[in-house]
Design a protein around this motif. Structure first.
Motif, PDB file in Angstrom:
ATOM      1  N   TRP A   1      71.589  12.580  61.435  1.00 19.98           N
ATOM      2  CA  TRP A   1      72.276  11.726  60.465  1.00 19.98           C
ATOM      3  C   TRP A   1      72.749  10.433  61.122  1.00 19.98           C
ATOM      4  CZ3 TRP A   1      72.781  13.085  55.324  1.00 19.98           C
ATOM      5  CH2 TRP A   1      72.513  14.412  54.991  1.00 19.98           C
ATOM      6  N   ALA A   2      72.800   9.379  60.314  1.00 22.28           N
ATOM      7  CA  ALA A   2      73.424   8.141  60.745  1.00 22.28           C
ATOM      8  C   ALA A   2      74.933   8.305  60.702  1.00 22.28           C
ATOM      9  CB  ALA A   2      72.999   6.989  59.840  1.00 22.28           C
ATOM     10  N   PRO A   3      75.666   7.655  61.602  1.00 22.71           N
ATOM     11  CA  PRO A   3      77.131   7.726  61.544  1.00 22.71           C
ATOM     12  C   PRO A   3      77.652   7.054  60.280  1.00 22.71           C
ATOM     13  CG  PRO A   3      76.432   6.062  63.100  1.00 22.71           C
ATOM     14  CD  PRO A   3      75.189   6.799  62.694  1.00 22.71           C
ATOM     15  N   TYR A   4      78.803   7.486  59.857  1.00 25.15           N
ATOM     16  CA  TYR A   4      79.415   6.895  58.658  1.00 25.15           C
ATOM     17  C   TYR A   4      79.848   5.459  58.962  1.00 25.15           C
ATOM     18  CZ  TYR A   4      82.742   6.156  54.835  1.00 25.15           C
ATOM     19  OH  TYR A   4      83.413   5.657  53.750  1.00 25.15           O
ATOM     20  N   SER A   5      79.629   4.578  58.000  1.00 24.89           N
ATOM     21  CA  SER A   5      80.050   3.184  58.150  1.00 24.89           C
ATOM     22  C   SER A   5      80.407   2.627  56.783  1.00 24.89           C
ATOM     23  CB  SER A   5      78.942   2.335  58.803  1.00 24.89           C
ATOM     24  OG  SER A   5      77.782   2.326  57.986  1.00 24.89           O
ATOM     25  N   VAL A   6      80.988   1.444  56.789  1.00 28.70           N
ATOM     26  CA  VAL A   6      81.401   0.777  55.552  1.00 28.70           C
ATOM     27  C   VAL A   6      80.732  -0.575  55.479  1.00 28.70           C
ATOM     28  CG1 VAL A   6      83.342  -0.144  54.225  1.00 28.70           C
ATOM     29  CG2 VAL A   6      83.602   1.981  55.514  1.00 28.70           C
ATOM     30  N   ASP A   7      80.099  -0.854  54.347  1.00 29.82           N
ATOM     31  CA  ASP A   7      79.467  -2.151  54.136  1.00 29.82           C
ATOM     32  C   ASP A   7      80.493  -3.133  53.571  1.00 29.82           C
ATOM     33  OD1 ASP A   7      77.076  -1.035  54.900  1.00 29.82           O
ATOM     34  OD2 ASP A   7      76.507  -0.494  52.859  1.00 29.82           O
ATOM     35  N   ARG A   8      80.521  -4.316  54.154  1.00 31.04           N
ATOM     36  CA  ARG A   8      81.437  -5.373  53.680  1.00 31.04           C
ATOM     37  C   ARG A   8      80.688  -6.216  52.656  1.00 31.04           C
ATOM     38  NH1 ARG A   8      82.426 -10.717  55.089  1.00 31.04           N
ATOM     39  NH2 ARG A   8      84.613 -11.422  54.990  1.00 31.04           N
ATOM     40  N   ILE A   9      81.150  -6.179  51.419  1.00 28.58           N
ATOM     41  CA  ILE A   9      80.461  -6.866  50.336  1.00 28.58           C
ATOM     42  C   ILE A   9      81.357  -7.949  49.750  1.00 28.58           C
ATOM     43  CG2 ILE A   9      79.297  -6.591  48.109  1.00 28.58           C
ATOM     44  CD1 ILE A   9      77.912  -5.169  50.387  1.00 28.58           C
ATOM     45  N   ASP A  10      80.818  -9.164  49.647  1.00 24.43           N
ATOM     46  CA  ASP A  10      81.530 -10.267  48.997  1.00 24.43           C
ATOM     47  C   ASP A  10      81.151 -10.259  47.521  1.00 24.43           C
ATOM     48  OD1 ASP A  10      82.606 -12.588  48.068  1.00 24.43           O
ATOM     49  OD2 ASP A  10      81.705 -13.901  49.586  1.00 24.43           O
ATOM     50  N   ASP A  11      82.143  -9.962  46.643  1.00 22.77           N
ATOM     51  CA  ASP A  11      81.803  -9.858  45.218  1.00 22.77           C
ATOM     52  C   ASP A  11      81.779 -11.207  44.509  1.00 22.77           C
ATOM     53  OD1 ASP A  11      85.098  -8.702  44.046  1.00 22.77           O
ATOM     54  OD2 ASP A  11      84.461 -10.570  45.001  1.00 22.77           O
TER      55      ASP A  11
ATOM     56  N   ARG B   1      59.756  14.345  70.084  1.00 22.18           N
ATOM     57  CA  ARG B   1      60.469  15.605  70.222  1.00 22.18           C
ATOM     58  C   ARG B   1      61.885  15.563  69.677  1.00 22.18           C
ATOM     59  NH1 ARG B   1      57.674  20.143  70.461  1.00 22.18           N
ATOM     60  NH2 ARG B   1      56.026  20.083  72.021  1.00 22.18           N
ATOM     61  N   ASP B   2      62.565  14.422  69.801  1.00 24.84           N
ATOM     62  CA  ASP B   2      63.953  14.369  69.375  1.00 24.84           C
ATOM     63  C   ASP B   2      64.319  12.942  68.997  1.00 24.84           C
ATOM     64  OD1 ASP B   2      66.450  15.410  68.790  1.00 24.84           O
ATOM     65  OD2 ASP B   2      67.213  15.173  70.825  1.00 24.84           O
ATOM     66  N   VAL B   3      65.260  12.827  68.058  1.00 22.06           N
ATOM     67  CA  VAL B   3      65.834  11.542  67.679  1.00 22.06           C
ATOM     68  C   VAL B   3      67.354  11.706  67.654  1.00 22.06           C
ATOM     69  CG1 VAL B   3      63.893  10.595  66.380  1.00 22.06           C
ATOM     70  CG2 VAL B   3      65.509  12.135  65.242  1.00 22.06           C
ATOM     71  N   ALA B   4      68.070  10.653  68.016  1.00 19.07           N
ATOM     72  CA  ALA B   4      69.536  10.692  68.030  1.00 19.07           C
ATOM     73  C   ALA B   4      70.071   9.346  67.589  1.00 19.07           C
ATOM     74  CB  ALA B   4      70.055  11.041  69.425  1.00 19.07           C
ATOM     75  N   TRP B   5      70.932   9.368  66.566  1.00 16.94           N
ATOM     76  CA  TRP B   5      71.541   8.151  66.045  1.00 16.94           C
ATOM     77  C   TRP B   5      72.831   7.902  66.796  1.00 16.94           C
ATOM     78  CZ3 TRP B   5      69.344   6.830  60.850  1.00 16.94           C
ATOM     79  CH2 TRP B   5      69.615   5.504  60.505  1.00 16.94           C
ATOM     80  N   ALA B   6      72.990   6.708  67.344  1.00 19.52           N
ATOM     81  CA  ALA B   6      74.171   6.395  68.143  1.00 19.52           C
ATOM     82  C   ALA B   6      75.378   6.149  67.256  1.00 19.52           C
ATOM     83  CB  ALA B   6      73.908   5.168  69.010  1.00 19.52           C
ATOM     84  N   PRO B   7      76.585   6.501  67.732  1.00 26.86           N
ATOM     85  CA  PRO B   7      77.812   6.139  67.004  1.00 26.86           C
ATOM     86  C   PRO B   7      77.912   4.627  66.847  1.00 26.86           C
ATOM     87  CG  PRO B   7      78.279   7.743  68.734  1.00 26.86           C
ATOM     88  CD  PRO B   7      76.867   7.294  68.944  1.00 26.86           C
ATOM     89  N   ASN B   8      78.643   4.216  65.817  1.00 29.72           N
ATOM     90  CA  ASN B   8      78.793   2.786  65.563  1.00 29.72           C
ATOM     91  C   ASN B   8      79.614   2.127  66.667  1.00 29.72           C
ATOM     92  OD1 ASN B   8      77.362   2.634  63.132  1.00 29.72           O
ATOM     93  ND2 ASN B   8      79.127   3.335  61.957  1.00 29.72           N
ATOM     94  N   VAL B   9      79.018   1.150  67.336  1.00 28.40           N
ATOM     95  CA  VAL B   9      79.713   0.387  68.375  1.00 28.40           C
ATOM     96  C   VAL B   9      79.896  -1.049  67.919  1.00 28.40           C
ATOM     97  CG1 VAL B   9      79.632  -0.410  70.756  1.00 28.40           C
ATOM     98  CG2 VAL B   9      78.796   1.877  70.188  1.00 28.40           C
ATOM     99  N   ILE B  10      78.810  -1.658  67.441  1.00 20.25           N
ATOM    100  CA  ILE B  10      78.853  -3.027  66.925  1.00 20.25           C
ATOM    101  C   ILE B  10      78.690  -2.964  65.411  1.00 20.25           C
ATOM    102  CG2 ILE B  10      77.783  -5.305  66.995  1.00 20.25           C
ATOM    103  CD1 ILE B  10      76.739  -4.653  69.761  1.00 20.25           C
ATOM    104  N   PRO B  11      79.640  -3.480  64.643  1.00 22.35           N
ATOM    105  CA  PRO B  11      79.515  -3.435  63.181  1.00 22.35           C
ATOM    106  C   PRO B  11      78.223  -4.083  62.701  1.00 22.35           C
ATOM    107  CG  PRO B  11      81.724  -4.125  63.840  1.00 22.35           C
ATOM    108  CD  PRO B  11      80.900  -4.105  65.087  1.00 22.35           C
ATOM    109  N   GLY B  12      77.598  -3.447  61.728  1.00 24.73           N
ATOM    110  CA  GLY B  12      76.365  -3.985  61.170  1.00 24.73           C
ATOM    111  C   GLY B  12      75.130  -3.703  61.982  1.00 24.73           C
ATOM    112  N   THR B  13      75.234  -2.842  63.002  1.00 23.37           N
ATOM    113  CA  THR B  13      74.093  -2.532  63.859  1.00 23.37           C
ATOM    114  C   THR B  13      73.820  -1.032  63.858  1.00 23.37           C
ATOM    115  OG1 THR B  13      74.597  -4.403  65.314  1.00 23.37           O
ATOM    116  CG2 THR B  13      73.149  -2.697  66.197  1.00 23.37           C
ATOM    117  N   SER B  14      72.553  -0.672  63.721  1.00 28.96           N
ATOM    118  CA  SER B  14      72.137   0.720  63.818  1.00 28.96           C
ATOM    119  C   SER B  14      71.295   0.892  65.071  1.00 28.96           C
ATOM    120  CB  SER B  14      71.317   1.136  62.588  1.00 28.96           C
ATOM    121  OG  SER B  14      72.102   1.102  61.419  1.00 28.96           O
ATOM    122  N   VAL B  15      71.540   1.991  65.809  1.00 28.66           N
ATOM    123  CA  VAL B  15      70.810   2.266  67.044  1.00 28.66           C
ATOM    124  C   VAL B  15      70.338   3.713  67.015  1.00 28.66           C
ATOM    125  CG1 VAL B  15      70.894   2.320  69.558  1.00 28.66           C
ATOM    126  CG2 VAL B  15      72.229   0.607  68.307  1.00 28.66           C
ATOM    127  N   VAL B  16      69.044   3.913  67.229  1.00 29.19           N
ATOM    128  CA  VAL B  16      68.434   5.245  67.257  1.00 29.19           C
ATOM    129  C   VAL B  16      67.635   5.386  68.545  1.00 29.19           C
ATOM    130  CG1 VAL B  16      66.786   6.811  66.166  1.00 29.19           C
ATOM    131  CG2 VAL B  16      68.300   5.430  64.743  1.00 29.19           C
TER     132      VAL B  16
END
Length: 421
Positions: free
Chosen positions: A241-251, A311-326
């Protein structure tokens, strides 16, 4: 804390569930000679093959980090940083240990083995005491996953018997089976993982039948539902699973004080998978339709991904906002770190979903790589390779990766026979 460093067993044959009906006890035969998975993929009758460099009756042991061991180096002796001590746990399993997982607080250790049992230990400092032996599987247990403590001490297990079992500790050292997904898949279940607790009580499981199942608990009536994602017909080895994060949306609106109104919306659940088609895939649950959709990924592009089974995949914890690392590892002896968003994509990429994924080769090892696992801070990657060693890697400011520590095989450190998973 890190997850498991144990080797993942080779992919299983799709005909297991048919052959199991013809025999009460499946046969788990150790391989003869070198590991040639491309050949045994087409062989009939071979039910189970041990990973290379392991013996069928090798002493079962697990390597765990001591409590408070998030600092991988501690103490100064003569101005030189000293490595944190390594604890070797004699699990008392009768066969190979495939996985070892610490719970959220690092106070419980669970191990899964080919002897079809799960051993649970209480861990305190550098000491451990047996907690329970969990049974119920009829085949080797390949992976374990602890839930977030919000839902209590839940432990999910994936097995060659095509099932996922979920156990709960109802009181100290007393466990009960709360859910058995028997026959969940048509072939071996190779991976299982609970999702971030913010999404609810959910787990995903990857199988050799080419599908990924998503198991969701409904707290209203205490029921479970199952959804299937069709990944690759060749079989799926791992899912995370990807770590939980929050998207910042300008309405686009303005508050009374003239400032722009900002809406913070939780990101959708996402799953990364690694399969026998040499590809990494990313799935995302659409918030509007509730269906799972595959995102664009570059692992299948020529020269961009692995050349053999992932063989394996691992999703990194959120370190930099807005960035996904696998991170992904493969039979081709490589580890690749994939980045999406501000730090990994090109101009215009804003992270989470829709941005471009870019790969970076971490290293090419001397043996196939079985497992990758991120530290809780997301800045250290543990790599378990076929030489029975675990290496820890850290990214430099220039984007290059270098080793910061190594956990040697138990045979090397003790002079004994057998290896540590």
């Amino acid at each position: 804390m890190y997850g498991a460093y144990g080797q993942v067993p080779p992919q299983q044959q799709y005909g297991y569930h048919q052959q199991q009906q013809q025999q009460q006890q499946p046969q788990y035969a150790a391989p003869a000679g070198n590991h040639q998975h491309q050949q045994h993929q087409h062989q009939q009758g071979q039910q189970y093959q041990y990973p290379p460099h392991q013996e069928q009756h090798a002493q079962a042991a697990a390597v765990v980090e001591p409590e408070g061991g998030q600092q991988w180096e501690q103490g100064d002796v003569g101005g030189i940083r000293q490595p944190a001590p390594t604890i070797y746990v004699d699990t008392q399993h009768d066969d190979m240990v495939h996985d070892a997982q610490l719970d959220y607080y690092g106070t419980k250790l669970a191990t899964g083995s080919s002897d079809r049992t799960i051993k649970v230990y209480d861990v305190s400092g550098d000491a451990y005491t047996p907690n329970a032996t969990l049974t119920g599987h009829t085949g080797p247990i390949y992976q374990l996953s602890w839930s977030h403590p919000k839902y209590g001490p839940l432990l999910a297990s994936a097995s060659f018997d095509r099932s996922v079992l979920i156990h709960r500790e109802v009181r100290p050292r007393e466990w009960t089976l709360i859910k058995a997904f028997v026959g969940l898949h048509d072939s071996s279940v190779n991976s299982v993982q609970f999702c971030p607790h913010e999404h609810g009580l959910m787990a995903c499981a990857a199988s050799s039948d080419g599908r990924v199942s998503v198991l969701t608990h409904d707290g209203a009536d205490d029921s479970w539902t199952v959804e299937y994602l069709s990944d690759t017909p060749l079989g799926v080895n791992s899912a995370c699973w990807a770590p939980y994060s929050v998207d910042r949306i300008d309405d686009g609106g303005d508050d009374d004080d003239g400032t722009t109104a900002i809406a913070m919306i939780p990101s959708a659940p996402r799953i990364a998978t690694g399969g026998c088609d040499n590809c990494v895939r990313v799935w995302r649950k659409d918030a509007m339709t509730g269906t799972w959709e595959e995102e664009a990924f570059v692992s299948s592009d020529p020269g961009m991904g692995h050349k053999d089974w992932v063989r394996d995949v691992a999703w990194a914890p959120n370190v930099i906002p807005g960035t996904s690392v696998v991170a992904s590892c493969s039979e081709d002896r490589t580890v690749i770190v994939w980045k999406q968003g501000v730090a990994g994509g090109g101009e215009g990429d804003v992270g989470d979903a829709g941005g471009k994924w870019t790969p970076t080769l971490l290293n090419t090892f001397d043996d196939p790589v079985w497992r990758v696992s991120w530290s809780i801070t997301g800045n250290i990657l543990a790599v378990s390779s076929g030489d029975s060693n675990v290496t820890l890697w850290k990214e430099g400011l220039d984007g290059s990766w270098s080793t910061v520590s190594r956990v040697e095989d138990i045979a090397t450190t003790t002079g004994g026979k057998g290896g540590a998973d």
